[in-house]
Design a protein around this motif. Structure first.
Motif, PDB file in Angstrom:
ATOM      1  N   ALA A   1      39.423  30.725  41.500  1.00 27.66           N
ATOM      2  CA  ALA A   1      40.473  30.091  41.760  1.00 27.66           C
ATOM      3  C   ALA A   1      41.648  31.124  41.859  1.00 27.66           C
ATOM      4  O   ALA A   1      41.498  32.160  40.976  1.00 27.66           O
ATOM      5  N   VAL A   2      42.462  30.968  42.454  1.00 23.20           N
ATOM      6  CA  VAL A   2      43.647  31.848  42.708  1.00 23.20           C
ATOM      7  C   VAL A   2      45.050  30.921  42.741  1.00 23.20           C
ATOM      8  O   VAL A   2      45.504  30.469  43.675  1.00 23.20           O
ATOM      9  N   GLU A   3      45.583  30.716  41.602  1.00 22.92           N
ATOM     10  CA  GLU A   3      46.837  29.971  41.282  1.00 22.92           C
ATOM     11  C   GLU A   3      47.149  29.999  39.977  1.00 22.92           C
ATOM     12  O   GLU A   3      46.692  30.952  39.202  1.00 22.92           O
ATOM     13  N   ALA A   4      48.235  29.400  39.300  1.00 22.88           N
ATOM     14  CA  ALA A   4      48.761  29.365  38.046  1.00 22.88           C
ATOM     15  C   ALA A   4      47.571  28.921  37.116  1.00 22.88           C
ATOM     16  O   ALA A   4      47.348  27.725  37.158  1.00 22.88           O
ATOM     17  N   LEU A   5      46.928  29.748  36.346  1.00 23.73           N
ATOM     18  CA  LEU A   5      46.004  29.225  35.223  1.00 23.73           C
ATOM     19  C   LEU A   5      46.284  29.143  33.852  1.00 23.73           C
ATOM     20  O   LEU A   5      45.644  29.504  32.914  1.00 23.73           O
ATOM     21  N   ALA A   6      47.770  29.280  33.594  1.00 23.39           N
ATOM     22  CA  ALA A   6      48.100  29.198  32.363  1.00 23.39           C
ATOM     23  C   ALA A   6      47.327  28.208  31.389  1.00 23.39           C
ATOM     24  O   ALA A   6      47.401  26.921  31.922  1.00 23.39           O
ATOM     25  N   GLY A   7      46.871  28.390  30.163  1.00 19.00           N
ATOM     26  CA  GLY A   7      45.963  27.413  29.536  1.00 19.00           C
ATOM     27  C   GLY A   7      44.784  26.907  29.984  1.00 19.00           C
ATOM     28  O   GLY A   7      44.180  26.367  29.261  1.00 19.00           O
ATOM     29  N   ALA A   8      44.108  27.895  30.769  1.00 21.03           N
ATOM     30  CA  ALA A   8      42.810  27.445  31.335  1.00 21.03           C
ATOM     31  C   ALA A   8      41.890  27.962  30.231  1.00 21.03           C
ATOM     32  O   ALA A   8      40.780  27.555  30.230  1.00 21.03           O
ATOM     33  N   GLY A   9      42.033  28.959  29.556  1.00 19.18           N
ATOM     34  CA  GLY A   9      41.074  29.768  28.663  1.00 19.18           C
ATOM     35  C   GLY A   9      40.431  30.685  29.416  1.00 19.18           C
ATOM     36  O   GLY A   9      39.754  30.334  30.328  1.00 19.18           O
ATOM     37  N   ALA A  10      40.227  31.760  28.858  1.00 21.88           N
ATOM     38  CA  ALA A  10      39.132  32.672  29.235  1.00 21.88           C
ATOM     39  C   ALA A  10      38.760  33.707  28.342  1.00 21.88           C
ATOM     40  O   ALA A  10      39.247  34.048  27.187  1.00 21.88           O
ATOM     41  N   ARG A  11      37.529  34.156  28.416  1.00 22.75           N
ATOM     42  CA  ARG A  11      36.974  35.368  27.430  1.00 22.75           C
ATOM     43  C   ARG A  11      37.748  36.542  27.536  1.00 22.75           C
ATOM     44  O   ARG A  11      37.682  37.049  26.483  1.00 22.75           O
ATOM     45  N   THR A  12      38.031  36.775  28.779  1.00 30.36           N
ATOM     46  CA  THR A  12      38.910  38.333  28.874  1.00 30.36           C
ATOM     47  C   THR A  12      40.040  37.898  29.792  1.00 30.36           C
ATOM     48  O   THR A  12      40.017  37.338  30.740  1.00 30.36           O
ATOM     49  N   LEU A  13      41.134  38.626  29.358  1.00 30.68           N
ATOM     50  CA  LEU A  13      42.325  38.793  29.998  1.00 30.68           C
ATOM     51  C   LEU A  13      42.705  40.016  30.608  1.00 30.68           C
ATOM     52  O   LEU A  13      42.675  40.950  29.676  1.00 30.68           O
ATOM     53  N   LEU A  14      43.038  40.245  31.717  1.00 26.61           N
ATOM     54  CA  LEU A  14      43.233  41.692  32.211  1.00 26.61           C
ATOM     55  C   LEU A  14      44.858  41.624  32.872  1.00 26.61           C
ATOM     56  O   LEU A  14      45.121  40.730  33.418  1.00 26.61           O
ATOM     57  N   ASP A  15      45.910  42.294  32.327  1.00 28.08           N
ATOM     58  CA  ASP A  15      47.060  42.406  32.916  1.00 28.08           C
ATOM     59  C   ASP A  15      47.190  43.015  33.860  1.00 28.08           C
ATOM     60  O   ASP A  15      47.145  44.439  33.848  1.00 28.08           O
ATOM     61  N   ALA A  16      47.320  42.635  35.178  1.00 29.39           N
ATOM     62  CA  ALA A  16      47.207  43.446  36.420  1.00 29.39           C
ATOM     63  C   ALA A  16      48.664  43.300  37.090  1.00 29.39           C
ATOM     64  O   ALA A  16      48.834  43.456  38.471  1.00 29.39           O
ATOM     65  N   ARG A  17      49.610  43.137  36.320  1.00 26.39           N
ATOM     66  CA  ARG A  17      50.979  42.856  36.846  1.00 26.39           C
ATOM     67  C   ARG A  17      51.387  44.268  37.437  1.00 26.39           C
ATOM     68  O   ARG A  17      51.047  45.283  36.842  1.00 26.39           O
ATOM     69  N   GLY A  18      51.792  44.462  38.511  1.00 22.81           N
ATOM     70  CA  GLY A  18      52.165  45.520  39.764  1.00 22.81           C
ATOM     71  C   GLY A  18      51.249  46.166  40.212  1.00 22.81           C
ATOM     72  O   GLY A  18      51.323  47.110  40.743  1.00 22.81           O
ATOM     73  N   LEU A  19      50.018  45.496  40.117  1.00 20.46           N
ATOM     74  CA  LEU A  19      48.897  46.008  40.842  1.00 20.46           C
ATOM     75  C   LEU A  19      48.369  45.273  41.800  1.00 20.46           C
ATOM     76  O   LEU A  19      48.562  43.923  42.064  1.00 20.46           O
ATOM     77  N   ALA A  20      47.574  45.502  42.599  1.00 21.93           N
ATOM     78  CA  ALA A  20      46.810  44.775  43.887  1.00 21.93           C
ATOM     79  C   ALA A  20      45.505  44.398  43.247  1.00 21.93           C
ATOM     80  O   ALA A  20      44.865  45.290  42.685  1.00 21.93           O
ATOM     81  N   VAL A  21      45.182  43.084  43.638  1.00 22.87           N
ATOM     82  CA  VAL A  21      44.047  42.605  43.158  1.00 22.87           C
ATOM     83  C   VAL A  21      43.309  42.183  44.415  1.00 22.87           C
ATOM     84  O   VAL A  21      44.001  41.341  45.147  1.00 22.87           O
ATOM     85  N   ALA A  22      41.923  42.460  44.743  1.00 25.39           N
ATOM     86  CA  ALA A  22      41.273  42.357  45.817  1.00 25.39           C
ATOM     87  C   ALA A  22      39.694  42.162  45.362  1.00 25.39           C
ATOM     88  O   ALA A  22      39.411  42.787  44.592  1.00 25.39           O
ATOM     89  N   PRO A  23      39.195  41.244  46.244  1.00 21.70           N
ATOM     90  CA  PRO A  23      37.521  41.392  46.262  1.00 21.70           C
ATOM     91  C   PRO A  23      37.009  42.718  46.457  1.00 21.70           C
ATOM     92  O   PRO A  23      37.884  43.495  47.405  1.00 21.70           O
ATOM     93  N   GLY A  24      35.890  43.073  46.377  1.00 24.44           N
ATOM     94  CA  GLY A  24      35.122  44.233  47.031  1.00 24.44           C
ATOM     95  C   GLY A  24      35.248  44.342  48.319  1.00 24.44           C
ATOM     96  O   GLY A  24      35.153  43.129  48.846  1.00 24.44           O
ATOM     97  N   PHE A  25      35.369  45.425  48.953  1.00 18.46           N
ATOM     98  CA  PHE A  25      35.375  45.799  50.398  1.00 18.46           C
ATOM     99  C   PHE A  25      33.839  45.916  50.848  1.00 18.46           C
ATOM    100  O   PHE A  25      33.112  46.600  49.938  1.00 18.46           O
ATOM    101  N   ILE A  26      33.801  45.600  52.078  1.00 17.01           N
ATOM    102  CA  ILE A  26      32.377  45.812  52.700  1.00 17.01           C
ATOM    103  C   ILE A  26      32.538  47.120  53.686  1.00 17.01           C
ATOM    104  O   ILE A  26      33.339  46.874  54.561  1.00 17.01           O
ATOM    105  N   ASP A  27      31.866  48.247  53.533  1.00 16.49           N
ATOM    106  CA  ASP A  27      31.745  49.362  54.396  1.00 16.49           C
ATOM    107  C   ASP A  27      30.637  49.207  55.465  1.00 16.49           C
ATOM    108  O   ASP A  27      29.501  49.366  55.110  1.00 16.49           O
ATOM    109  N   LEU A  28      31.029  48.422  56.672  1.00 16.84           N
ATOM    110  CA  LEU A  28      30.032  47.843  57.844  1.00 16.84           C
ATOM    111  C   LEU A  28      29.282  49.009  58.454  1.00 16.84           C
ATOM    112  O   LEU A  28      28.095  48.907  59.021  1.00 16.84           O
ATOM    113  N   HIS A  29      29.827  50.253  58.390  1.00 11.59           N
ATOM    114  CA  HIS A  29      29.106  51.417  59.123  1.00 11.59           C
ATOM    115  C   HIS A  29      29.105  52.760  58.186  1.00 11.59           C
ATOM    116  O   HIS A  29      29.795  53.431  58.405  1.00 11.59           O
TER     117      HIS A  29
END
Length: 127
Positions: free
Chosen positions: A14-42
């Protein structure tokens, strides 16, 4: 876009407002870029993975999967069953610098590619 990122089972779910959803771990990434891992094809990272098995040189750039062997040459798999810091895909299929046709070693070549595919390689390449 500012949003929460929900991860379950190692996948972004999920990428949306998840307030109250509950989580084991919370990371504060304010001011940072969040992306899935990149693939180097060559990538030629298989040339350095044995010297830097944590793959810090690629992981610090956000690359989580390297595709090696697309030029027909690869140092992996080496039979050591050691783990690396990044995911790998692909297996080179060159018999040294020889340009002769495969003869008695063909069955061994097929077995090596099949083993690599069973370990999640995406395919094989040949020069």
């Amino acid at each position: 876009m500012a949003a929460d990122v929900g991860i379950a089972g190692g996948r972004i779910v999920a990428v949306e407002a998840l307030a109250g959803a509950g989580a084991r771990t919370l990371l504060d990434a304010r001011g940072l870029a969040v992306a899935p891992g990149f693939i180097d094809l060559h990538s030629h990272a298989d040339g350095t993975l044995f010297d830097d098995p944590n793959a810090e040189c690629v992981l610090r750039q956000g690359v989580t999967t390297v595709v090696a062997g697309q030029d027909g040459f690869s140092r992996a798999p080496d039979g050591s069953d050691r783990g690396f810091g990044s995911n790998g895909a692909g297996v080179g299929h060159r018999r040294g610098e020889s340009s002769r046709h495969a003869r008695g070693e063909l069955a061994r070549m097929v077995a090596l590619v099949e083993a690599a595919l069973a370990e999640s390689a995406y395919g094989a390449s040949s020069p």
